[in-house]
Design a protein around this motif. Structure first.
Motif, PDB file in Angstrom:
ATOM      1  N   ALA A   1      -3.410  -8.931   1.340  1.00  0.00           N
ATOM      2  CA  ALA A   1      -1.977  -8.758   1.598  1.00  0.00           C
ATOM      3  C   ALA A   1      -1.544  -9.918   2.491  1.00  0.00           C
ATOM      4  O   ALA A   1      -2.079 -10.093   3.594  1.00  0.00           O
ATOM      5  CB  ALA A   1      -1.713  -7.420   2.278  1.00  0.00           C
TER       6      ALA A   1
ATOM      7  N   PHE B   1       0.579  -8.948  -2.780  1.00  0.00           N
ATOM      8  CA  PHE B   1      -0.722  -8.265  -2.851  1.00  0.00           C
ATOM      9  C   PHE B   1      -1.457  -8.745  -4.097  1.00  0.00           C
ATOM     10  O   PHE B   1      -0.913  -8.687  -5.207  1.00  0.00           O
ATOM     11  CB  PHE B   1      -0.541  -6.746  -2.918  1.00  0.00           C
ATOM     12  CG  PHE B   1       0.426  -6.219  -1.897  1.00  0.00           C
ATOM     13  CD1 PHE B   1       0.026  -5.997  -0.590  1.00  0.00           C
ATOM     14  CD2 PHE B   1       1.752  -5.975  -2.237  1.00  0.00           C
ATOM     15  CE1 PHE B   1       0.908  -5.524   0.360  1.00  0.00           C
ATOM     16  CE2 PHE B   1       2.650  -5.504  -1.302  1.00  0.00           C
ATOM     17  CZ  PHE B   1       2.227  -5.274   0.003  1.00  0.00           C
TER      18      PHE B   1
ATOM     19  N   ILE C   1      -0.424   0.100  -5.129  1.00  0.00           N
ATOM     20  CA  ILE C   1      -0.495  -0.409  -3.764  1.00  0.00           C
ATOM     21  C   ILE C   1      -0.009   0.689  -2.817  1.00  0.00           C
ATOM     22  O   ILE C   1       1.083   1.229  -2.979  1.00  0.00           O
ATOM     23  CB  ILE C   1       0.355  -1.678  -3.583  1.00  0.00           C
ATOM     24  CG1 ILE C   1      -0.044  -2.735  -4.645  1.00  0.00           C
ATOM     25  CG2 ILE C   1       0.203  -2.222  -2.175  1.00  0.00           C
ATOM     26  CD1 ILE C   1      -1.476  -3.181  -4.572  1.00  0.00           C
TER      27      ILE C   1
ATOM     28  N   SER D   1       3.138  -1.038  -7.813  1.00  0.00           N
ATOM     29  CA  SER D   1       1.953  -1.147  -8.673  1.00  0.00           C
ATOM     30  C   SER D   1       2.085  -2.349  -9.589  1.00  0.00           C
ATOM     31  O   SER D   1       3.163  -2.959  -9.695  1.00  0.00           O
ATOM     32  CB  SER D   1       1.765   0.125  -9.506  1.00  0.00           C
ATOM     33  OG  SER D   1       2.822   0.266 -10.430  1.00  0.00           O
TER      34      SER D   1
ATOM     35  N   TRP E   1      -2.741  -1.921   4.316  1.00  0.00           N
ATOM     36  CA  TRP E   1      -2.434  -1.930   2.886  1.00  0.00           C
ATOM     37  C   TRP E   1      -3.751  -1.842   2.100  1.00  0.00           C
ATOM     38  O   TRP E   1      -4.778  -2.361   2.533  1.00  0.00           O
ATOM     39  CB  TRP E   1      -1.708  -3.220   2.493  1.00  0.00           C
ATOM     40  CG  TRP E   1      -0.355  -3.347   3.122  1.00  0.00           C
ATOM     41  CD1 TRP E   1      -0.070  -3.893   4.334  1.00  0.00           C
ATOM     42  CD2 TRP E   1       0.876  -2.902   2.568  1.00  0.00           C
ATOM     43  NE1 TRP E   1       1.275  -3.825   4.587  1.00  0.00           N
ATOM     44  CE2 TRP E   1       1.883  -3.220   3.511  1.00  0.00           C
ATOM     45  CE3 TRP E   1       1.250  -2.276   1.373  1.00  0.00           C
ATOM     46  CZ2 TRP E   1       3.232  -2.933   3.300  1.00  0.00           C
ATOM     47  CZ3 TRP E   1       2.595  -1.995   1.159  1.00  0.00           C
ATOM     48  CH2 TRP E   1       3.560  -2.306   2.114  1.00  0.00           C
TER      49      TRP E   1
ATOM     50  N   ALA F   1      -5.344  -1.295  -2.285  1.00  0.00           N
ATOM     51  CA  ALA F   1      -5.097  -1.130  -3.718  1.00  0.00           C
ATOM     52  C   ALA F   1      -5.949   0.018  -4.242  1.00  0.00           C
ATOM     53  O   ALA F   1      -7.105   0.184  -3.825  1.00  0.00           O
ATOM     54  CB  ALA F   1      -5.425  -2.411  -4.470  1.00  0.00           C
TER      55      ALA F   1
END
Length: 452
Positions: free
Chosen positions: A248, A261, A280, A295, A316, A318
């Motif tokens: 990020a 990201f 995300i 996303s 952050w 994923a």
């Protein structure tokens, strides 16, 4: 045992009667006593009878003998035995005598033989015993392949017991075979050796649904046998996935600016996993709750790229929720500090990445490759060390694309050091993306060969 019988008024009583051997007539002067060898039996004892009778050949050699005889006595026979017709083959003073006898299953037991060589004045004999056996009947019982339902590539246990005439048959080789569903033939997989009790067990890898069984090929003394079959169903295991290189950036960032990201989704192998949605999530500093933000769908190289507005500092990450045949996965979390808007800063200063080096060169495959360098910033015309986040990139030999590897922090004096395991030859570099006060910079590149 070789023994000589001098025929001099010797009488042998048999049953109720008696056989008298009269004194032989005077032999010619210089007559030699006969010599007889041991009796050879082919096939060698024990003589094992399977489905058809077995013909055994008896042979022995005599010297200085005019005639010979062979008698066989069956198990339990109290008579003098049954004579066997002999065929002579003279060779000078020696003669080879050969006779045959057929045996079947009812003849099983311990037999005895007596061979006699007759000379001009003496007799010599040899006697012995041999065994006739009925072939052992074998059976493989309690065969089992377990568990009955496994994932592809799992190990299963196959076991059973080999019996001979109802008793455990130890020290024998048993073949484990497999027939895959949809095929007609069993194929060899492995072998196992029976214990004294006849039990055997081994582990095999199950790669397809089908039937397993054990086979005993038999031997000189025992018949062959085949177990019942046991089916094992194989299901395909879900592939594992992972998200690598999640980042990020920029870091830090001003409130209201855009964050980017990136990362790569891979499936076990580790091959890129395209066409999959990656979400995300954000967790504010001091909070325990992850919240969905945005996303993206991975491209053919498994890479995703998404953006969102920076609101507050926090973590952050994923998330891939999984798909048919693929397990889900979560990336490492990345902290981003969000600053409140400030008046426009003064013009940024330059930065530089110097003394970058990847070593040792060359490096052995799977061994650590180390990296060092130094990050400096221009402070009123003087280059000083600077602590900041610097990214390490790699470009494999023959490729045109740089791959993100990891992020390291320089010390306050600007020194950089990290290490990774080397798997492929290629070129390395470090990148400082810059921040609110300083422009970014890229180090020199360094090519390293990886040897096997």
């Amino acid at each position: 045992m070789l023994q000589r019988i001098r025929v001099a008024a010797v009488a042998l009583a048999v049953g109720a009667g008696a056989l008298a051997l009269a004194p032989a007539a005077s032999a010619a002067a210089g007559a030699k006593a006969p010599v007889i060898s041991d009796v050879d039996i082919s096939p060698g004892p024990p003589i094992v009878v399977f489905d058809n009778p077995v013909t055994a050949t008896f042979s022995f050699t005599t010297k200085d003998a005019g005639k010979a005889e062979l008698q066989l006595k069956a198990p339990g026979d109290v008579s003098v035995g049954t004579p066997v017709a002999l065929t002579p083959s003279p060779h000078g003073s020696e003669t080879k005598w050969t006779g045959t006898k057929s045996f079947d299953a009812k003849d099983a037991g311990k037999w005895s033989f007596l061979a006699i060589a007759h000379g001009d004045k003496d007799e010599s004999s040899t006697r012995g015993t041999f065994e006739v056996r009925k072939a052992l009947d074998t059976k493989i019982v309690d065969f089992d392949a377990t568990p009955d339902l496994v994932s592809k590539g799992d190990l299963i246990r196959v076991s059973g017991r080999l019996l001979a005439n109802g008793q455990g048959y130890g020290g024998q080789s048993v073949t484990i075979t497999f027939r895959e569903k949809g095929t007609d033939a069993f194929r060899h997989v492995t072998t196992a050796t029976t214990r004294d009790s006849g039990w055997f067990a081994t582990k095999v890898r199950a790669d397809a649904t089908g039937w397993w069984r054990a086979e005993f090929a038999g031997n000189k003394f025992a018949r062959s046998s085949v177990s019942d079959t046991d089916r094992v169903d194989v299901r395909f295991r879900n592939r594992d996935s992972r998200i690598v290189g999640f980042d990020a950036y920029p870091e830090p960032v001003n409130k209201g600016d855009r964050l980017t990201f990136t990362g790569v989704l891979q499936a076990s192998g580790w091959d890129p996993l395209p066409g999959e949605r990656v979400s995300i999530f954000f967790k504010a500093g001091g909070s325990d709750r992850w919240e969905y933000v945005t996303s993206d769908v991975t491209g053919r190289n498994g890479r995703f790229l998404a953006t969102a507005t920076a609101v507050e500092s926090g973590w952050w990450r994923a998330v891939f929720r999984g798909d048919h045949g693929v397990n889900g996965s979560v990336s490492d979390a990345d902290w981003v500090t969000v600053n409140q808007p400030t008046p426009p800063p003064a013009a940024k200063s330059d930065s530089r990445l110097i003394k970058f080096n990847a070593y040792p060169e060359p490096v052995k495959r799977g061994h650590y490759l180390r990296f060092k360098g130094k990050l400096q910033i221009d402070d009123a015309g003087t280059w000083e060390g600077y602590g900041a986040k610097v990214r390490l990139y790699f470009k494999p030999k023959g490729s045109t694309h740089w791959q993100y590897v990891k992020t390291v922090w320089s010390t306050d004096s600007g020194k950089l050091y990290t290490k990774v395991k080397a798997w492929k030859s290629g070129t390395w570099k470090m990148v400082f993306r810059g921040d609110a006060d300083f422009y970014g910079d890229t180090s020199r590149t360094d090519y390293v060969s990886v040897k096997r």
